[in-house]
Design a protein around this motif. Structure first.
Motif, PDB file in Angstrom:
ATOM      1  N   ASN A   1       0.804  -1.226   0.000  1.00 49.32           N
ATOM      2  CA  ASN A   1       0.000   0.000   0.000  1.00 49.32           C
ATOM      3  C   ASN A   1       0.835   1.273   0.000  1.00 49.32           C
ATOM      4  O   ASN A   1       0.331   2.334  -0.366  1.00 49.32           O
ATOM      5  N   ILE A   2       2.088   1.164   0.440  1.00 43.94           N
ATOM      6  CA  ILE A   2       2.910   2.357   0.673  1.00 43.94           C
ATOM      7  C   ILE A   2       3.012   3.249  -0.570  1.00 43.94           C
ATOM      8  O   ILE A   2       2.766   4.455  -0.490  1.00 43.94           O
ATOM      9  N   SER A   3       3.325   2.640  -1.696  1.00 42.44           N
ATOM     10  CA  SER A   3       3.564   3.429  -2.892  1.00 42.44           C
ATOM     11  C   SER A   3       2.278   4.122  -3.364  1.00 42.44           C
ATOM     12  O   SER A   3       2.270   5.321  -3.674  1.00 42.44           O
TER      13      SER A   3
ATOM     14  N   SER B   1       6.817  14.952  14.946  1.00 40.78           N
ATOM     15  CA  SER B   1       6.251  15.807  13.899  1.00 40.78           C
ATOM     16  C   SER B   1       6.689  17.256  14.132  1.00 40.78           C
ATOM     17  O   SER B   1       6.834  17.691  15.267  1.00 40.78           O
ATOM     18  N   THR B   2       6.913  17.973  13.033  1.00 40.44           N
ATOM     19  CA  THR B   2       7.386  19.358  13.167  1.00 40.44           C
ATOM     20  C   THR B   2       6.442  20.338  12.471  1.00 40.44           C
ATOM     21  O   THR B   2       6.709  21.529  12.423  1.00 40.44           O
ATOM     22  N   GLY B   3       5.336  19.849  11.918  1.00 43.41           N
ATOM     23  CA  GLY B   3       4.429  20.708  11.152  1.00 43.41           C
ATOM     24  C   GLY B   3       3.564  21.601  12.030  1.00 43.41           C
ATOM     25  O   GLY B   3       3.440  21.378  13.244  1.00 43.41           O
ATOM     26  N   ASP B   4       2.959  22.625  11.398  1.00 44.57           N
ATOM     27  CA  ASP B   4       2.001  23.480  12.109  1.00 44.57           C
ATOM     28  C   ASP B   4       0.695  22.714  12.282  1.00 44.57           C
ATOM     29  O   ASP B   4      -0.026  22.888  13.249  1.00 44.57           O
ATOM     30  N   TYR B   5       0.406  21.881  11.290  1.00 41.09           N
ATOM     31  CA  TYR B   5      -0.746  20.987  11.359  1.00 41.09           C
ATOM     32  C   TYR B   5      -0.234  19.551  11.266  1.00 41.09           C
ATOM     33  O   TYR B   5       0.721  19.279  10.540  1.00 41.09           O
ATOM     34  N   VAL B   6      -0.893  18.667  11.997  1.00 42.82           N
ATOM     35  CA  VAL B   6      -0.478  17.259  11.957  1.00 42.82           C
ATOM     36  C   VAL B   6      -1.696  16.386  11.668  1.00 42.82           C
ATOM     37  O   VAL B   6      -2.741  16.545  12.306  1.00 42.82           O
ATOM     38  N   ALA B   7      -1.562  15.493  10.701  1.00 43.75           N
ATOM     39  CA  ALA B   7      -2.658  14.562  10.410  1.00 43.75           C
ATOM     40  C   ALA B   7      -2.198  13.139  10.706  1.00 43.75           C
ATOM     41  O   ALA B   7      -1.043  12.796  10.479  1.00 43.75           O
ATOM     42  N   ILE B   8      -3.091  12.345  11.228  1.00 45.28           N
ATOM     43  CA  ILE B   8      -2.816  10.911  11.397  1.00 45.28           C
ATOM     44  C   ILE B   8      -3.601  10.186  10.320  1.00 45.28           C
ATOM     45  O   ILE B   8      -4.778  10.475  10.101  1.00 45.28           O
ATOM     46  N   MET B   9      -2.946   9.276   9.621  1.00 49.40           N
ATOM     47  CA  MET B   9      -3.605   8.574   8.515  1.00 49.40           C
ATOM     48  C   MET B   9      -3.206   7.115   8.492  1.00 49.40           C
ATOM     49  O   MET B   9      -2.043   6.801   8.738  1.00 49.40           O
ATOM     50  N   ASP B  10      -4.135   6.222   8.191  1.00 44.53           N
ATOM     51  CA  ASP B  10      -3.793   4.805   8.032  1.00 44.53           C
ATOM     52  C   ASP B  10      -3.061   4.607   6.708  1.00 44.53           C
ATOM     53  O   ASP B  10      -3.241   5.380   5.775  1.00 44.53           O
ATOM     54  N   ALA B  11      -2.293   3.534   6.653  1.00 46.38           N
ATOM     55  CA  ALA B  11      -1.510   3.283   5.439  1.00 46.38           C
ATOM     56  C   ALA B  11      -2.307   2.526   4.389  1.00 46.38           C
ATOM     57  O   ALA B  11      -1.879   2.387   3.250  1.00 46.38           O
ATOM     58  N   ASP B  12      -3.501   2.020   4.764  1.00 43.32           N
ATOM     59  CA  ASP B  12      -4.222   1.133   3.846  1.00 43.32           C
ATOM     60  C   ASP B  12      -5.232   1.866   2.964  1.00 43.32           C
ATOM     61  O   ASP B  12      -6.097   1.241   2.348  1.00 43.32           O
ATOM     62  N   LEU B  13      -5.150   3.213   2.949  1.00 37.48           N
ATOM     63  CA  LEU B  13      -6.024   4.064   2.138  1.00 37.48           C
ATOM     64  C   LEU B  13      -7.481   4.027   2.584  1.00 37.48           C
ATOM     65  O   LEU B  13      -8.375   4.430   1.843  1.00 37.48           O
ATOM     66  N   GLN B  14      -7.724   3.540   3.804  1.00 36.81           N
ATOM     67  CA  GLN B  14      -9.087   3.607   4.326  1.00 36.81           C
ATOM     68  C   GLN B  14      -9.397   5.022   4.794  1.00 36.81           C
ATOM     69  O   GLN B  14     -10.558   5.360   5.016  1.00 36.81           O
ATOM     70  N   ASP B  15      -8.338   5.812   4.992  1.00 35.23           N
ATOM     71  CA  ASP B  15      -8.504   7.226   5.317  1.00 35.23           C
ATOM     72  C   ASP B  15      -8.139   8.007   4.058  1.00 35.23           C
ATOM     73  O   ASP B  15      -6.969   8.236   3.784  1.00 35.23           O
ATOM     74  N   PRO B  16      -9.150   8.403   3.264  1.00 36.41           N
ATOM     75  CA  PRO B  16      -8.853   8.982   1.947  1.00 36.41           C
ATOM     76  C   PRO B  16      -8.086  10.308   2.034  1.00 36.41           C
ATOM     77  O   PRO B  16      -8.574  11.254   2.662  1.00 36.41           O
ATOM     78  N   PRO B  17      -6.891  10.384   1.416  1.00 31.70           N
ATOM     79  CA  PRO B  17      -6.118  11.633   1.422  1.00 31.70           C
ATOM     80  C   PRO B  17      -6.885  12.765   0.743  1.00 31.70           C
ATOM     81  O   PRO B  17      -6.630  13.931   1.026  1.00 31.70           O
TER      82      PRO B  17
ATOM     83  N   SER C   1      -7.168  -1.126   0.851  1.00 32.02           N
ATOM     84  CA  SER C   1      -6.670  -1.174  -0.516  1.00 32.02           C
ATOM     85  C   SER C   1      -6.048  -2.539  -0.818  1.00 32.02           C
ATOM     86  O   SER C   1      -6.224  -3.099  -1.884  1.00 32.02           O
ATOM     87  N   SER C   2      -5.310  -3.065   0.140  1.00 37.61           N
ATOM     88  CA  SER C   2      -4.731  -4.393  -0.053  1.00 37.61           C
ATOM     89  C   SER C   2      -4.392  -4.978   1.312  1.00 37.61           C
ATOM     90  O   SER C   2      -4.144  -4.256   2.264  1.00 37.61           O
TER      91      SER C   2
END
Ligand code: UDP
Ligand code: MG
Length: 314
Positions: free
Chosen positions: A15-17, A83-99, A200-201
């Protein structure tokens, strides 16, 4: 403006790529700086290799590789910590959290007075029926017995301000139940719903027993009601015993004392014994967690990362 994406990965080589390319195409429309922190949580497949390949072509891809599988909670904690961003998002790697939801989330956080945009699934399509059933029961129960609101169907997919992330990091308890921690720290949160999408897989990393343990962790971390329940049961049983004693004394005085009732006595002994073990069990669950907390073991151990000066044991 910089956005950090925290992505816990356990056996997600396939799923990474796809995840990377989908996310990049979304981020490029946002014209902001970004970093992707991928946490390889003790994967046994080629996940780390896939992440390393990406990081060799894109220096915004950071990887943190654990010495073994520490679980998603530890992986999210490691990501947030680095994390160093002003905003931080947490997301699963399996694309169940749509970017593809990221721009909308960014817009809400930017233009309104919110510290967090969180997501929930409007349905549980594609999930095993038994899992949905227990999940629904769990949310009903925990919201009855806990003061912290734990939203049914809430995903860990959320975009947060740095202030909120700092608050979450400051909660360094060992038994982490993020769904409760997010609620506990407060901050103004906007919810958006979306239809559940299937992985996704690959297969979900959670077995029913793991989910049960996770649910128990949630209840014990965010509610003291089970302890109260056992105290109330104790009081109730004592009152019942006194009432029965009075009945026996009075009936013996009036009708004498015929020797019988051994069967009911045995039942009562077994019932009370069971009740005592049950209450002891509840107490032990809390003590077990106190035991783990007092040991102050690290949440995770990192054995490989491209982040300079990273704290390897935390
Ligand atoms: N995950 C992890 N460590 C684990 C289990 C899962 O980092 O021990 C990650 C996994 O790679 C995925 C996310 O957590 O990115 C959600 O896992 P999964 O899809 O298995 O859970 P589900 O979507 O079924 O709740
Ligand atoms: Mg999933």
């Amino acid at each position: 403006m910089k956005i950090s994406l925290v992505i816990p990965c356990h056996n997600e080589a396939n799923n990474i790529s796809t995840l990377y390319h989908e996310t990049i195409s979304v981020l490029s429309s946002l014209h902001c700086n970004y970093e992707m922190i991928m946490i390889d949580d003790g994967s046994t497949d080629a996940t780390l290799q896939a992440i390393k390949e990406l990081s060799s072509t894109d220096s915004n891809v950071k990887y943190i590789s654990f010495s073994r599988n520490f679980g998603k909670e530890a992986a999210m904690y490691a990501g947030l910590n680095n994390s160093t961003g002003d905003y931080v998002a947490i997301m699963d790697a399996d694309l169940q959290d749509p970017p593809s939801l990221l721009p909308e989330m960014m817009k809400i956080l930017d233009s309104h007075n919110y510290d967090c945009v969180a997501t929930r699934r409007s349905n549980r399509k594609g999930e095993k029926k038994i899992r949905s059933f227990f999940a629904k029961m769990f949310y009903k129960l925990i919201n009855k017995i806990s003061d912290t609101e734990i939203v049914d169907g809430a995903r860990d997919f959320r975009l947060m301000s740095k202030d909120m992330v700092n608050a979450i990091i400051s909660m360094n308890e060992y038994n982490r139940f993020s769904k409760g921690i997010f609620g506990w720290v407060g901050f103004k949160t906007h919810w958006i719903s979306y239809e559940n999408t299937e992985r996704s897989s690959g297969e979900s990393n959670w077995s029913i027993t793991q989910l049960f343990k996770y649910a128990l962790d949630g209840i014990i971390s965010f509610s003291q009601t089970p302890l109260l329940l056992s105290s109330y049961l104790g009081i109730l049983m004592t009152i019942l015993a006194i009432a029965m004693l009075l009945v026996i004394v009075v009936s013996t005085l009036i009708w004498g004392n015929p020797v019988d009732g051994w069967a009911s006595t045995a039942c009562i002994i077994i019932f009370v014994g069971g009740l005592q073990l049950f209450c002891l069990g509840i107490t032990s669950q809390y003590i077990a967690r106190v035991f783990l907390e007092t040991k102050h073991r690290p949440h995770y151990i990192i054995n490989n990362s491209n982040i300079a000066d990273i704290e390897k044991i935390k």
